[in-house]
Design a protein around this motif. Structure first.
Motif, PDB file in Angstrom:
ATOM      1  N   SER A 382      -4.511 -44.226   5.383  1.00  0.00           N
ATOM      2  CA  SER A 382      -5.541 -44.565   4.002  1.00  0.00           C
ATOM      3  C   SER A 382      -6.705 -43.992   4.625  1.00  0.00           C
ATOM      4  O   SER A 382      -7.603 -43.785   3.672  1.00  0.00           O
ATOM      5  CB  SER A 382      -5.479 -46.143   3.794  1.00  0.00           C
ATOM      6  OG  SER A 382      -6.344 -46.658   4.310  1.00  0.00           O
ATOM      7  N   LEU A 383      -7.091 -43.997   5.698  1.00  0.00           N
ATOM      8  CA  LEU A 383      -8.288 -43.658   6.171  1.00  0.00           C
ATOM      9  C   LEU A 383      -8.616 -42.150   5.804  1.00  0.00           C
ATOM     10  O   LEU A 383      -9.696 -41.918   5.137  1.00  0.00           O
ATOM     11  CB  LEU A 383      -8.332 -43.573   7.958  1.00  0.00           C
ATOM     12  CG  LEU A 383      -9.893 -43.329   8.219  1.00  0.00           C
ATOM     13  CD1 LEU A 383     -10.143 -44.255   9.615  1.00  0.00           C
ATOM     14  CD2 LEU A 383     -10.010 -41.998   8.836  1.00  0.00           C
ATOM     15  N   LYS A 385      -6.741 -40.457   3.472  1.00  0.00           N
ATOM     16  CA  LYS A 385      -6.663 -40.149   1.983  1.00  0.00           C
ATOM     17  C   LYS A 385      -7.874 -41.061   1.108  1.00  0.00           C
ATOM     18  O   LYS A 385      -8.274 -40.278   0.075  1.00  0.00           O
ATOM     19  CB  LYS A 385      -5.427 -41.072   1.601  1.00  0.00           C
ATOM     20  CG  LYS A 385      -4.009 -40.345   2.001  1.00  0.00           C
ATOM     21  CD  LYS A 385      -2.935 -41.229   1.459  1.00  0.00           C
ATOM     22  CE  LYS A 385      -1.882 -41.044   2.160  1.00  0.00           C
ATOM     23  NZ  LYS A 385      -0.589 -41.661   1.958  1.00  0.00           N
ATOM     24  N   GLN A 386      -8.522 -42.022   1.558  1.00  0.00           N
ATOM     25  CA  GLN A 386      -9.415 -42.629   0.550  1.00  0.00           C
ATOM     26  C   GLN A 386     -10.874 -41.913   1.192  1.00  0.00           C
ATOM     27  O   GLN A 386     -11.806 -41.725   0.274  1.00  0.00           O
ATOM     28  CB  GLN A 386      -9.752 -44.014   1.037  1.00  0.00           C
ATOM     29  CG  GLN A 386      -8.439 -44.968   0.482  1.00  0.00           C
ATOM     30  CD  GLN A 386      -8.633 -46.353   0.424  1.00  0.00           C
ATOM     31  OE1 GLN A 386      -8.991 -46.656  -0.165  1.00  0.00           O
ATOM     32  NE2 GLN A 386      -8.346 -46.841   1.502  1.00  0.00           N
ATOM     33  N   GLN A 389     -10.661 -38.854  -1.060  1.00  0.00           N
ATOM     34  CA  GLN A 389     -11.180 -39.049  -2.450  1.00  0.00           C
ATOM     35  C   GLN A 389     -12.611 -39.356  -2.642  1.00  0.00           C
ATOM     36  O   GLN A 389     -13.178 -39.032  -3.643  1.00  0.00           O
ATOM     37  CB  GLN A 389     -10.278 -40.463  -2.902  1.00  0.00           C
ATOM     38  CG  GLN A 389      -8.845 -40.420  -3.050  1.00  0.00           C
ATOM     39  CD  GLN A 389      -8.171 -41.800  -3.201  1.00  0.00           C
ATOM     40  OE1 GLN A 389      -8.932 -42.949  -3.363  1.00  0.00           O
ATOM     41  NE2 GLN A 389      -7.002 -41.961  -2.712  1.00  0.00           N
TER      42      GLN A 389
ATOM     43  N   PRO B  20      -2.233 -52.721   2.347  1.00  0.00           N
ATOM     44  CA  PRO B  20      -2.552 -52.306   3.782  1.00  0.00           C
ATOM     45  C   PRO B  20      -2.366 -51.060   4.074  1.00  0.00           C
ATOM     46  O   PRO B  20      -1.791 -50.342   3.280  1.00  0.00           O
ATOM     47  CB  PRO B  20      -1.301 -53.352   4.547  1.00  0.00           C
ATOM     48  CG  PRO B  20      -0.390 -53.579   3.551  1.00  0.00           C
ATOM     49  CD  PRO B  20      -1.021 -53.489   1.909  1.00  0.00           C
ATOM     50  N   GLY B  21      -3.229 -50.621   4.961  1.00  0.00           N
ATOM     51  CA  GLY B  21      -3.148 -49.214   5.577  1.00  0.00           C
ATOM     52  C   GLY B  21      -2.214 -48.942   6.353  1.00  0.00           C
ATOM     53  O   GLY B  21      -0.985 -49.842   6.556  1.00  0.00           O
ATOM     54  N   ASN B  22      -1.757 -47.596   6.826  1.00  0.00           N
ATOM     55  CA  ASN B  22      -0.687 -47.404   7.519  1.00  0.00           C
ATOM     56  C   ASN B  22      -0.957 -47.539   9.040  1.00  0.00           C
ATOM     57  O   ASN B  22      -1.270 -46.642   9.608  1.00  0.00           O
ATOM     58  CB  ASN B  22      -0.411 -45.940   7.325  1.00  0.00           C
ATOM     59  CG  ASN B  22       1.122 -45.411   7.810  1.00  0.00           C
ATOM     60  OD1 ASN B  22       1.646 -45.966   8.638  1.00  0.00           O
ATOM     61  ND2 ASN B  22       1.407 -44.195   7.479  1.00  0.00           N
ATOM     62  N   ASP B  29      -5.717 -48.591  10.648  1.00  0.00           N
ATOM     63  CA  ASP B  29      -5.975 -47.914   9.485  1.00  0.00           C
ATOM     64  C   ASP B  29      -6.657 -49.027   8.446  1.00  0.00           C
ATOM     65  O   ASP B  29      -6.025 -50.041   8.302  1.00  0.00           O
ATOM     66  CB  ASP B  29      -4.647 -47.287   8.895  1.00  0.00           C
ATOM     67  CG  ASP B  29      -5.044 -46.132   8.132  1.00  0.00           C
ATOM     68  OD1 ASP B  29      -4.023 -45.980   7.224  1.00  0.00           O
ATOM     69  OD2 ASP B  29      -5.845 -45.449   8.224  1.00  0.00           O
ATOM     70  N   PRO B  30      -7.682 -48.700   7.867  1.00  0.00           N
ATOM     71  CA  PRO B  30      -8.274 -49.506   6.828  1.00  0.00           C
ATOM     72  C   PRO B  30      -7.352 -49.878   5.688  1.00  0.00           C
ATOM     73  O   PRO B  30      -6.375 -49.014   5.356  1.00  0.00           O
ATOM     74  CB  PRO B  30      -9.481 -48.946   6.195  1.00  0.00           C
ATOM     75  CG  PRO B  30      -9.412 -47.465   6.537  1.00  0.00           C
ATOM     76  CD  PRO B  30      -8.289 -47.428   7.755  1.00  0.00           C
ATOM     77  N   PRO B  31      -7.531 -50.856   4.897  1.00  0.00           N
ATOM     78  CA  PRO B  31      -6.925 -51.047   3.655  1.00  0.00           C
ATOM     79  C   PRO B  31      -6.934 -50.159   2.683  1.00  0.00           C
ATOM     80  O   PRO B  31      -8.131 -49.733   2.569  1.00  0.00           O
ATOM     81  CB  PRO B  31      -7.114 -52.633   3.218  1.00  0.00           C
ATOM     82  CG  PRO B  31      -8.566 -52.658   3.755  1.00  0.00           C
ATOM     83  CD  PRO B  31      -8.546 -52.040   5.102  1.00  0.00           C
ATOM     84  N   GLN B  32      -5.951 -49.834   1.727  1.00  0.00           N
ATOM     85  CA  GLN B  32      -6.163 -48.992   0.762  1.00  0.00           C
ATOM     86  C   GLN B  32      -6.314 -49.784  -0.509  1.00  0.00           C
ATOM     87  O   GLN B  32      -5.811 -50.462  -1.188  1.00  0.00           O
ATOM     88  CB  GLN B  32      -4.579 -48.341   0.460  1.00  0.00           C
ATOM     89  CG  GLN B  32      -4.635 -47.053  -0.534  1.00  0.00           C
ATOM     90  CD  GLN B  32      -4.277 -45.748  -0.047  1.00  0.00           C
ATOM     91  OE1 GLN B  32      -3.648 -45.699   1.074  1.00  0.00           O
ATOM     92  NE2 GLN B  32      -4.649 -44.657  -0.805  1.00  0.00           N
ATOM     93  N   GLN B  38     -12.060 -49.021  -6.362  1.00  0.00           N
ATOM     94  CA  GLN B  38     -12.966 -48.071  -6.034  1.00  0.00           C
ATOM     95  C   GLN B  38     -14.304 -47.522  -6.658  1.00  0.00           C
ATOM     96  O   GLN B  38     -15.109 -47.323  -6.708  1.00  0.00           O
ATOM     97  CB  GLN B  38     -12.644 -46.770  -5.382  1.00  0.00           C
ATOM     98  CG  GLN B  38     -11.594 -47.029  -3.948  1.00  0.00           C
ATOM     99  CD  GLN B  38     -11.224 -46.048  -3.243  1.00  0.00           C
ATOM    100  OE1 GLN B  38     -12.049 -45.214  -2.665  1.00  0.00           O
ATOM    101  NE2 GLN B  38      -9.894 -45.564  -3.449  1.00  0.00           N
ATOM    102  N   VAL B 185      -4.360 -40.850  -8.118  1.00  0.00           N
ATOM    103  CA  VAL B 185      -4.952 -41.213  -7.020  1.00  0.00           C
ATOM    104  C   VAL B 185      -3.906 -42.529  -6.295  1.00  0.00           C
ATOM    105  O   VAL B 185      -3.771 -42.386  -5.123  1.00  0.00           O
ATOM    106  CB  VAL B 185      -6.373 -42.027  -7.203  1.00  0.00           C
ATOM    107  CG1 VAL B 185      -6.800 -42.910  -5.980  1.00  0.00           C
ATOM    108  CG2 VAL B 185      -7.350 -41.105  -7.384  1.00  0.00           C
TER     109      VAL B 185
END
Lengths: 684, 235
Positions: A382-383, A385-386, A389, B20-22, B29-32, B38, B185
């Motif tokens: 997610s680091l 991907k986001q 974005q 949660p992130g991967n 990894d930060p949360p999505q 966003q 997204v």
């Protein structure tokens, strides 16, 4: 304004400027004794939702060597319709359109609240934004799949008339021809051999055929649609085909045998991307976005060979000058970065891998062009991907926050000169009366180019006070600086942002406490840090640290109150209280600001809400560590804030609290004690 | 059993989520955060918790000064924390004709309610859009149908597609476009193959609509001129 804190904050909000000193020392000699140079942090495109751009062009001073923009500091004779330039004192006639102005009917640019104002340029062709994706196919299957999906997603975030292109690479480099018809073609290049820009353009069929004699006017790229736009097409035309093309991308087919790294031709791929844009769309906003999953292992720009048993260069190798490919590779990327900046384009690097990818050699690509560099562990996080974005985040007007092709021009009143700038820029080598011979950062110029920037891009700009010690400054005299930024807005329209500021001069002998009160310690710390890092590029690390320490001691000696040889008597006023602590943190590169550890004990939920706020907006997306006292992850927080438990003192504590942090840094307490001792010592 | 499409407000509220992130692939990894979260406009809130505190000059740790003491939480509605349970959506009640359900998860969008308007929109565009593009869009709509019928699409995707189709039918192009973006997204793996066709369809429908509107204006203007006797037609 009650305090300088408010003054500093208001100025930052309005003008995007923060000075180390807000009351300026009036002579060169005294200025050097202040230790921290007179400098400022400038955010040229500071977000100003309350400042709509005006729909006309700025009025300029008519003196050819000046050309300052009309601003609130100028004296105006409304009857005679004349204005006096505050930088060169030239008297200028207002243009005819200003015939109706008066004291009660002022144009916006003369009003004090418009010390920062933005103009829109109506004339001139507006060229679309360009995004050229350069994609490494030597990735693991699920990493490639995640990257492909992110790129497909980005097609939905790009504006419909933006141009987009695709280059893929592994052992070979493929330039994809984007067509709306069924069959997709690509041009394949060997990854081992670098080519000149002309060779690349010839091979891609971009060179214009010989023109017949009667064609007098220069030909625009758009007039040869078949040539230049084969590789760069508008999103609204090509999105369906490109989505399929991306979906069909395979891992690099060249087999990687046991004990080998994949052959990755990053250097040639980037070279072809730069050459392609150079030949088709010079001097218009474009982003080359490089996505890579490992180090370059082949061709110019290679950072390590393909034998796994030979590891990639470590810091020891670099220190001992034992990094075989480093100089050549750095030179290759520096050449590309400079060419790209000259063309007005920028390079982003998205490097996701568990091992190194050669960012040391490639960092100039982002630094010189104003591009982004993002490091992650995998494209399937997610680091990444986001963060990706968020590049396409829109502002309150629905426009992208990114901007292109900026030139920053600075003018100073005659008591000041410009020593240089530190930030994502290149020099435009513009000499003039404002330019100092003493360089700090990128100097020798009063103009710089920033090819890629956004509302948080910030430059550190360093000045020199040139006024002689015995030349008196008139009472209440002020110095002035004007920052003029021309740029291409993401709506493709050109704009000009003008910020004009003034600060009071003061005599250091009689007004030291006044100058002290107007010290912006946070800005000063950042400006010194940037100087330190800039010096570290060309000097040895220990020398830079020694310089930083010396500056800190000198500052404490000048502004501290103490009794000689008595460390316990040492006191710094509140304006300086954070500075030494911050410098202690800055001594180790990579430290970030973290909240006070104590808060975590007292406030359980508030920090989580706080973190969410930060996570929603911060670019790039940060790693997120949720820990508690004694938790295994807490060691990262402790080591950054205050390494009181290191391998040097762990056993003195006699406690078991988990692995110590391997750092030679001392705790803040020890640092402050030493600093006080040195500051009060008459030997220093 | 009545089938009712989820109200737009409910769908939107439910899509302000944090995943949660991967952690397997990315250290810490930060949360999505979802697209909705966003793009929420957040005001510039100066957070008290990140204000720096000076080092104690006398050597003893000190309680933070008053300006850094825990004050009231940031103004405005706090974003939902990842730890808190998801609260039922607040806001407008679903459209009339529905049985009020406390939580709209149970009602599912109907495939036909989504596919039919899309196919109709494509038919409308056939005269105006190039054949190749229409065929491409058609191919992707068929793929969408196949995946839907095969149970390959998750509930949130189906719900949001239902809302998208409503917006498209009501000529709210920007809203439909925004929903397509939010799906790309948040659910790219599920939708990437066919969503670009829907995106193109919205664009084509929008341009067809404005063309038709422009033509109507022109013909209305000429019609007016004809009904007024004795006046010359404007050149």
């Amino acid at each position: 304004m009650a305090t300088y804190l408010e003054f500093i904050q208001q100025n930052e909000e309005r003008d995007g400027v923060r000075f180390s000193w807000n009351v300026w020392p009036s002579s060169r000699l005294e200025a050097t004794r202040m230790v921290v140079p007179l400098a400022c942090l400038l955010t040229p495109l500071k977000e100003r939702p309350d400042l709509p751009p005006v729909q006309y062009e700025p009025v300029l001073c008519s003196r050819p060597t000046c050309k300052a923009v009309l601003n609130p500091l100028c004296q105006v004779d409304y009857r005679a319709k004349l204005w006096a330039c505050n930088f060169c004192f030239q008297r200028n006639q207002f243009p005819p359109a200003y015939g109706g102005i008066s004291e009660v009917n002022q144009p916006a640019e003369l009003m004090p609240q418009f010390s920062t104002i933005e103009y829109m340029i109506q004339r001139g062709a507006q060229s679309p934004l360009i995004f050229l994706y350069v994609v490494d196919t030597c990735l693991e299957e699920d990493d490639l799949q995640a990257l492909k999906e992110s790129l497909q997603m980005s097609l939905s975030l790009l504006p419909p008339d933006a141009l987009v292109g695709l280059i893929t690479f592994g052992r070979m480099v493929q330039v994809h021809e984007l067509s709306c018809e069924g069959i997709s073609k690509s041009y394949v290049f060997r990854g081992t051999k670098d080519l000149t820009a002309k060779q690349i353009q010839d091979m891609l069929g971009l060179t214009k055929p010989a023109m017949p004699m009667q064609q007098a006017r220069p030909v625009q790229p758009q007039e040869h649609p078949c040539a230049s736009t084969r590789f760069l097409q508008p999103v609204h035309k090509i999105d369906m085909n490109l989505t399929d093309l991306l979906g069909e991308l395979q891992r690099d087919p060249w087999p990687v045998t046991q004990g080998k790294r994949p052959l990755r031709s990053t250097g040639v791929a980037l070279s072809i991307a730069v050459g392609l844009l150079e030949g088709t769309f010079p001097n218009t906003g474009a982003r080359i976005m490089l996505f890579t999953g490992g180090p370059p292992t082949q061709g110019p720009g290679m950072v390590v060979g393909d034998e796994l048993k030979i590891p990639i260069r470590s810091w020891h190798d670099i220190e001992k000058d034992n990094a075989r490919f480093m100089k050549k590779a750095t030179k290759h990327y520096e050449m590309l970065a400079n060419r790209t900046a000259a063309n007005g384009h920028c390079i982003d690097i998205y490097a996701c891998a568990l091992d190194q990818t050669g960012l040391l050699e490639m960092k100039c690509c982002a630094n010189l062009t104003g591009g982004y560099m993002v490091m992650g562990d995998s494209f399937n996080t997610s680091l990444f991907k986001q963060t990706f974005q968020r590049i396409f985040t829109k502002d309150f007007n629905g426009d992208f926050r990114m901007a292109f092709g900026a030139t920053l021009d600075i003018k100073t009143s005659r008591e000041l000169k410009i020593a240089g700038a530190i930030g994502p820029c290149v020099s435009l080598n513009v000499k003039g009366p404002c330019v100092s011979e003493n360089e700090l950062g990128v100097g020798g110029t009063s103009q710089w180019k920033i090819c890629g920037l956004d509302p948080t891009s910030t430059l550190g700009i360093y000045f020199e006070v040139v006024n002689q010690h015995n030349a008196p400054i008139p009472q209440g005299g002020r110095g002035a600086i004007q920052f003029v930024t021309h740029y291409q807005h993401s709506s493709t329209q050109r704009r000009i942002r003008v910020t004009t500021i003034a600060r009071n001069w003061a005599d250091v002998q009689s007004q030291l406490r006044h100058i002290e009160a107007a010290f912006d310690q946070e800005a000063a710390a950042v400006l010194m840090a940037r100087l330190g890092v800039f010096r570290a590029e060309s000097e040895e690390g220990p020398d830079v640290l020694r310089w930083l320490d010396r500056q800190l001691i000198r500052l404490c000696q000048k502004f501290g109150q103490y009794n000689k040889e008595d460390p316990t008597s040492f006191r710094l006023s509140d304006s300086f209280s954070l500075y030494p602590q911050t410098i202690a943190q800055w001594r180790k590169a990579g430290y970030q600001d973290m909240p006070e550890y104590e808060n975590f004990k007292h406030l359980l939920q508030a920090p989580l809400d706080d973190a969410q706020e930060i996570l929603q907006a911060r670019f790039p997306m940060p790693r997120y560590i949720n820990t508690e006292h004694g938790g295994s992850q807490a060691r990262f927080l402790l080591s950054k804030v205050n390494p009181s438990q290191t391998h040097n003192n762990l056993y003195a504590w006699g406690q078991e609290t988990g692995a110590p942090i391997l750092t030679d840094d001392v705790s803040l307490q020890v640092f402050m004690d030493h600093l006080k001792k040195l500051a009060v010592s008459s030997a220093c | 059993m009545t089938r009712c499409p989820a109200g737009q407000a409910e769908v939107e509220m439910a899509e302000l989520y944090v995943k949660p992130g991967n952690k397997e692939r990315g250290w810490n990894d930060p949360p999505q955060l979802s697209y909705g979260l966003q793009t929420q406009a957040s005001g510039h809130r100066r957070s008290l918790l990140t204000k720096r505190v000076g080092a104690p000059q006398d050597g003893s740790p000190r309680v933070p000064a008053s300006e850094t003491s825990p004050g009231p939480p940031p103004m405005g509605p706090p974003p939902p924390s990842s730890k808190a349970p998801r609260s039922p959506p607040v806001g407008s009640v679903p459209a009339s004709g529905m049985e009020p359900t406390s939580f709209p998860v149970e009602s599912e969008a109907l495939m036909e309610d989504v596919l039919r308007p899309l196919e109709q929109a494509l038919e409308d565009c056939r005269g105006h859009t190039r054949k190749q593009v229409c065929d491409d869009i058609s191919r992707r709509l068929a793929l969408l149908q196949e995946q839907w019928a095969g149970g390959k699409l998750s509930i949130p995707v189906k719900k949001r597609m239902a809302v998208l189709v409503q917006e498209l039918s009501s000529h709210r192009w920007d809203a439909a476009d925004d929903i397509h973006r939010s799906l790309m997204v948040d659910y790219v793996t599920e939708v990437s193959q066919w969503m670009v066709g829907v995106k193109r369809l919205i664009a084509e429908k929008r341009s067809l609509f404005s063309e038709e509107a422009a033509n109507e204006e022109k013909s209305a203007a000429t019609a007016e001129n004809h009904t007024i006797p004795g006046f010359q037609q404007a050149p």
